[in-house]
Design an enzyme around this catalytic site. Structure first.
Site, short mmCIF file in Angstrom:
data_model
loop_
_atom_site.label_atom_id
_atom_site.label_comp_id
_atom_site.label_asym_id
_atom_site.label_seq_id
_atom_site.Cartn_x
_atom_site.Cartn_y
_atom_site.Cartn_z
N SER A 131 83.94 34.03 -53.58
CA SER A 131 83.12 35.24 -53.52
C SER A 131 83.90 36.36 -52.84
O SER A 131 84.51 36.15 -51.80
CB SER A 131 81.84 34.98 -52.73
OG SER A 131 80.97 34.12 -53.43
N HIS A 157 77.28 39.35 -49.73
CA HIS A 157 76.77 38.17 -49.03
C HIS A 157 77.81 37.55 -48.10
O HIS A 157 77.48 36.63 -47.35
CB HIS A 157 76.24 37.13 -50.03
CG HIS A 157 77.26 36.53 -50.92
ND1 HIS A 157 77.45 36.93 -52.23
CD2 HIS A 157 78.14 35.51 -50.73
CE1 HIS A 157 78.39 36.20 -52.79
NE2 HIS A 157 78.83 35.33 -51.89
#
Length: 303
Positions: free
Chosen positions: A257, A136
């Site tokens: 992330s 992502h």
């Protein structure tokens, strides 16, 4: 003699259903098929879960810096995915950041053409010019491929000891870009130059020969709840090992992330066994380095 056509009709319906199901499956494609921001698709030759353990060792690099470059601009970064502090925040700040493996840990600044916001992520070098991160961080379900990604290895606040680099190509897999399936939330970035020769790079390996549950591991990255551009880390045992995910109570926060979930192995050094992706109230989790993930990382590294 009375001829009954019903069984034949039933068989035809079944056959047609099978053919339609097969066609739909083929159209959807293998979720582990590699895709790139240039439109390339490539089916990496995966040999299945019975393959023996695969290992790519770490490299500590030359350690050569660029004279502690500094930059005054501070960009306010937003998080693409939530991550959690589990109980008391036990993260510690890493400073200085020029010793390995921190030098090979990269702050990512991500922009999408369809969004006015600037997003933060983390990544880690796996060779001289390849950074592994969460899927992502390179491909957003609403905005598509990132338009620009800037990589700052070993950043320490306003200090950029190894400089910063532009992403030249982004990779992920169909399971993420087409389906948004979090089991396939991983990707990679190619950058200009070969900064990994100086910063070093993490190893990566599969853990299919034994469960990593209980294995001591660290998650190191650039959370957006701390001083801009500062690196933080926490270490705890792996909580559980699932087919596609590892879970852990290691403290993380948004913008981490893509951080490496790694263990210091005696034979391969600081080695990633998962890529941190998101968190929840009880545990955080990352995409496990399976044989398919390993093969794709290796393929992207060779491009």
């Amino acid at each position: 003699m009375k001829v009954v056509f019903k069984p034949l009709l039933s068989f035809s319906v079944i056959l047609l259903s099978v053919l339609l199901f097969t066609a739909a499956a083929e159209a959807k494609g293998n979720p582990q098929t590699s895709v790139s921001s240039s439109g390339e698709e490539f089916e990496v030759n995966h040999n299945g879960p019975s393959k023996t353990q695969q290992i790519s060792p770490a490299f500590e690099g030359t350690g050569r810096t660029k004279g502690q470059l500094t930059e005054n601009s501070q960009v306010s970064l937003k998080s693409l995915k939530p991550s959690s502090i589990i109980g008391t925040d036990e993260r510690i700040r890493i400073s200085p950041t020029t010793s390995f493996p921190y030098s090979a840990t990269v702050q990512l600044t991500v922009k999408y053409s369809g969004s006015s916001s600037t997003f933060g992520c983390t990544g880690f070098f796996v060779n001289p010019n390849t950074i592994v991160t969460a899927g992502h961080c390179v491909y957003d379900q609403d905005n598509g491929w990132a338009s620009t990604i800037t990589a700052a290895p070993g950043r320490n606040g306003s200090s950029y000891p190894y400089g910063s680099y532009s992403g030249t190509m982004f990779y992920s897999v169909k399971g993420w870009t087409e389906s948004g399936d979090t089991n396939y939330d991983y990707g990679a970035i190619k950058v200009n130059g070969s900064p990994g020769n100086n910063t070093g790079w993490y190893g990566y390996r599969t853990t299919n020969s034994s469960s990593p549950a209980g294995l001591s591991s660290s998650v190191t990255g650039y959370p957006c709840d701390k001083v801009s551009g500062s690196m933080w880390s926490d270490s705890k045992p792996i909580r559980s090992a699932e087919t596609y995910k590892l879970t852990y109570t290691t403290d993380t926060f948004g913008c981490q992330s893509g951080s490496p979930v790694y263990h210091n192995y005696s034979d391969t050094g600081q080695t990633a066994i998962a890529i941190h992706t998101n968190g929840g109230s009880s545990y955080n989790q990352g995409t496990r380095v399976t044989n398919n993930v390993f093969d794709n990382i290796k393929y992207w590294s060779n491009q």
